[in-house]
Design a protein around this motif. Structure first.
Motif, PDB file in Angstrom:
ATOM      1  N   LYS A   1       0.705  -1.218   0.003  1.00  0.00           N
ATOM      2  CA  LYS A   1      -0.054   0.163   0.047  1.00  0.00           C
ATOM      3  C   LYS A   1       0.854   1.342  -0.070  1.00  0.00           C
ATOM      4  O   LYS A   1       0.552   2.247  -0.680  1.00  0.00           O
ATOM      5  CB  LYS A   1      -0.834   0.005   1.126  1.00  0.00           C
TER       6      LYS A   1
ATOM      7  N   ASP B   1      -4.504   7.124   5.929  1.00  0.00           N
ATOM      8  CA  ASP B   1      -5.218   6.352   4.840  1.00  0.00           C
ATOM      9  C   ASP B   1      -5.861   5.144   5.506  1.00  0.00           C
ATOM     10  O   ASP B   1      -5.145   4.342   6.069  1.00  0.00           O
ATOM     11  CB  ASP B   1      -4.118   6.025   3.696  1.00  0.00           C
ATOM     12  N   ARG B   2      -7.185   5.169   5.188  1.00  0.00           N
ATOM     13  CA  ARG B   2      -8.082   3.929   5.674  1.00  0.00           C
ATOM     14  C   ARG B   2      -8.262   2.807   4.827  1.00  0.00           C
ATOM     15  O   ARG B   2      -9.071   1.939   5.093  1.00  0.00           O
ATOM     16  CB  ARG B   2      -9.225   4.611   6.408  1.00  0.00           C
ATOM     17  N   SER B   3      -7.653   3.058   3.569  1.00  0.00           N
ATOM     18  CA  SER B   3      -8.339   2.206   2.512  1.00  0.00           C
ATOM     19  C   SER B   3      -7.219   0.957   1.984  1.00  0.00           C
ATOM     20  O   SER B   3      -6.141   1.068   2.509  1.00  0.00           O
ATOM     21  CB  SER B   3      -8.365   3.031   1.110  1.00  0.00           C
TER      22      SER B   3
ATOM     23  N   ASP C   1      -7.615   1.443  -3.497  1.00  0.00           N
ATOM     24  CA  ASP C   1      -8.555   2.290  -2.703  1.00  0.00           C
ATOM     25  C   ASP C   1      -9.904   1.328  -2.387  1.00  0.00           C
ATOM     26  O   ASP C   1     -10.894   1.854  -2.113  1.00  0.00           O
ATOM     27  CB  ASP C   1      -9.284   3.482  -3.459  1.00  0.00           C
ATOM     28  N   LYS C   2      -9.713   0.102  -2.097  1.00  0.00           N
ATOM     29  CA  LYS C   2     -10.737  -0.800  -1.891  1.00  0.00           C
ATOM     30  C   LYS C   2     -11.094  -0.279  -0.390  1.00  0.00           C
ATOM     31  O   LYS C   2     -10.345  -0.185   0.499  1.00  0.00           O
ATOM     32  CB  LYS C   2     -10.237  -2.214  -1.919  1.00  0.00           C
ATOM     33  N   SER C   3     -12.405  -0.533  -0.184  1.00  0.00           N
ATOM     34  CA  SER C   3     -12.884  -0.417   1.255  1.00  0.00           C
ATOM     35  C   SER C   3     -12.856  -1.696   2.046  1.00  0.00           C
ATOM     36  O   SER C   3     -13.530  -2.681   1.728  1.00  0.00           O
ATOM     37  CB  SER C   3     -14.665   0.071   1.195  1.00  0.00           C
TER      38      SER C   3
ATOM     39  N   ALA D   1      -4.960  -2.010   6.853  1.00  0.00           N
ATOM     40  CA  ALA D   1      -4.813  -0.344   6.485  1.00  0.00           C
ATOM     41  C   ALA D   1      -3.279   0.326   7.188  1.00  0.00           C
ATOM     42  O   ALA D   1      -2.938  -0.057   8.087  1.00  0.00           O
ATOM     43  CB  ALA D   1      -5.930   0.178   7.024  1.00  0.00           C
TER      44      ALA D   1
END
Length: 563
Positions: free
Chosen positions: A364, A386-388, A392-394, A402
């Motif tokens: 990432k 960044d939390r993805s 950029d997948k949730s 993450a």
């Protein structure tokens, strides 16, 4: 498999219990139980603290204050013993609160007196050699600090020994990282990868032992009588360093490696990094310091250097030592696996790369650096927040894949050549990053009017902290505890409760796995099957987690006769 996992988890908890119990019951063996450091060689003036208001205290040129972002800021100076006394006198209330929070965990880890007695023979010798591996000046500092510890725990062990051994708690947390206490991320970039070409370093310190423990963050500025002035970010009662920078522009951040459970305590890693900050001006000097210390867990130390305009990763473990230096590039990534040649054939490290979330976060970082070619402090903060997942997948809030796992004790950004540092404020790394200028704080005129920060350079709060999604995440964390209790105690929950729970964090695999476990233990196997299958469609944190869900599903299918 359920039984095997339960046994494995119980062993982990028992070993962690053993460490905490040592602090509670330790009488040591031989000299260690009676050891007191020699401090007569140090001049000492007992601090008389002046309370200016409820959040500001001073003693001569030493200060403690809380800023508007709720970060505690401490400035101390003096010889080792005086540093300890000044620190303890100013932070006494905070330090005793942290001690209370820490020891309160013991009851949860140790369910019975029988288990305490069973472990006692092991506990008596576990830390017996630690003091032999800690510098005498640091022992003197710890002795001074410990004079302000709570009397409440004197029946356990002397204040000094408790304080010394607590410095190994971080190492034990790293050794048992499968308990989700740690999963840190660090990054260093320079030359073509920053807007001004200067070295820039960012890190998330994901060491979690509870919300209460993380509440009172301490930003410490230390001017020792011998060595280089430095700053660090941790908590009251800690003289070691987990994230810090010195006046020469040397930075240190530590990330857990994969360790065997240590059987003998040696030098806590935070005291190794403290020594680097206090005495190193270059990367080579930092390497030399790390190489001469015996540690008892595996750790990556990312060292940045203004004088070298470079960064390397020093990789230490009880039986190995390596240094990772990049070639033909100006960026270094550090998650929780080793990268140097010294560990290329290490079976434990290779297994960790394949099965943990470390490699995913590493990838990432690579992805984000492809998107954002030239970083500045604000862009670095965005990376740390960044939390993805990949592309950029949730992947659900709180997923350890993450970079921002929403459990960070703190995040820090360093600009070593400018001697600037930014420290995050609550919640997690989402609050405002407060900027400090070490050139000013450690200038010849000294700290003036306890004015620590350069507010005009602060980095704004993340808007996510004010969002409904964040409120849902915080509720999710609380509800998770209720569901685990219901599973353990065989309590009944309405289906609507579980549906609401899943709506709070719908992309996270764990909300479906826990619902599946709940139904499985209630023998509602058809409902359990649906939940386990949903969990397997999500981004699962580790290979062991994936296998656990798959085995639950297999057992569920057998129960329903569909295998």
């Amino acid at each position: 498999m359920k039984k095997t996992n339960t046994i494995y988890q119980s062993l982990q908890r028992l070993f962690l219990s053993a460490f905490f119990l040592f602090i509670l019951h330790s009488c040591g063996v031989s000299k260690s139980v009676h050891h007191i450091p020699e401090v007569k060689q140090y001049a000492l003036e007992i601090p008389q603290v002046n309370k200016i208001n409820d959040s500001t205290y001073s003693y001569n040129q030493n200060y403690l204050t809380k800023n508007k972002q709720q970060l505690w800021e401490l400035y101390i100076k003096g010889n080792p013993l005086q540093l300890g006394y000044n620190n303890g006198a100013l932070t006494q209330k905070l330090m005793q609160e942290q001690e209370e929070i820490f020891f309160s965990k013991v009851e949860g880890f140790v369910p019975s007196k029988f288990k305490q007695n069973l472990l006692s023979s092991f506990l008596k010798w576990y830390n017996r050699k630690m003091y032999l591996n800690v510098r005498e000046d640091y022992q003197a500092e710890l002795y001074g600090l410990s004079q302000y510890s709570s009397d409440k725990y004197d029946f356990i062990a002397s204040k000094y020994l408790r304080n010394l051994y607590l410095h190994g708690a971080h190492d034990i947390g790293h050794a048992l990282q499968d308990l989700a206490m740690v999963g840190c991320t660090s990054i260093a970039v320079w030359n073509e990868n920053t807007e001004d070409g200067d070295l820039l370093i960012g890190r998330n310190f994901d060491f979690y032992v509870g919300d209460d423990f993380s509440r009172n963050k301490l930003v410490e500025f230390v001017q020792p009588e011998d060595g280089i002035p430095y700053m660090s970010v941790s908590w009251a009662g800690m003289i070691g360093v987990v994230s810090g920078m010195n006046k020469e522009g040397i930075t240190v951040t530590i990330n857990a490696g994969k360790s065997k459970i240590p059987l003998t305590a040696k030098t806590p890693i935070s005291l190794v990094t403290r020594e680097i900050l206090q005495y190193a001006r270059t990367i080579d000097e930092a390497i030399a310091i790390a190489k001469k210390r015996s540690v008892f867990v595996s750790e990556s130390i990312l060292v940045g250097s203004a004088n070298d305009k470079n960064a390397v990763i020093i990789e230490v473990s009880p039986k190995n030592f390596g240094v990772y230096k990049v070639q033909n590039t100006s960026k270094v990534f550090c998650t929780n696996h080793f990268q140097s040649d010294a560990y290329k054939d290490d079976v434990r490290n290779q297994k960790h790369i394949k099965e943990s979330h470390s490699a995913y976060r590493y990838e990432k970082l690579q992805e984000l650096l492809q998107e954002e070619k030239k970083l500045n402090p604000e862009k670095m903060a965005a990376i740390l927040r960044d939390r993805s997942g990949l592309k950029d997948k949730s992947i659900g809030y709180g997923n350890e894949k993450a970079l921002n796992q929403l459990l960070s004790h703190h995040a820090v950004i360093f600009s070593p050549q400018k001697r600037l540092v930014w420290v995050s404020s609550n919640p997690y790394q989402l609050g405002e990053f407060v900027c400090y200028d070490l050139n000013e704080i450690f200038s010849e005129k000294g700290l003036q009017h306890n004015d620590f920060s350069k507010s005009q350079l602060n980095i704004a709060k993340d808007s996510f902290a004010d969002s409904q999604d964040f409120k849902n995440y915080e509720e999710y964390r609380k509800v998770t505890l209720k569901i685990n209790d219901a599973i353990d105690n065989k309590e009944m929950l309405p289906d609507s409760f579980l549906t609401h729970y899943q709506s709070l964090n719908p992309d996270f695999w764990k909300v479906y796995f826990l619902a599946g476990k709940y139904y499985y233990h209630r023998k509602e196997f058809s409902k359990a099957k649906i939940q386990f299958e949903k969990a397997l469609t999500k981004e699962i944190t580790t290979v062991p987690d994936q296998k656990t869900i798959e085995k639950y599903l297999t057992k569920t299918n057998k129960k329903t006769g569909k295998l």
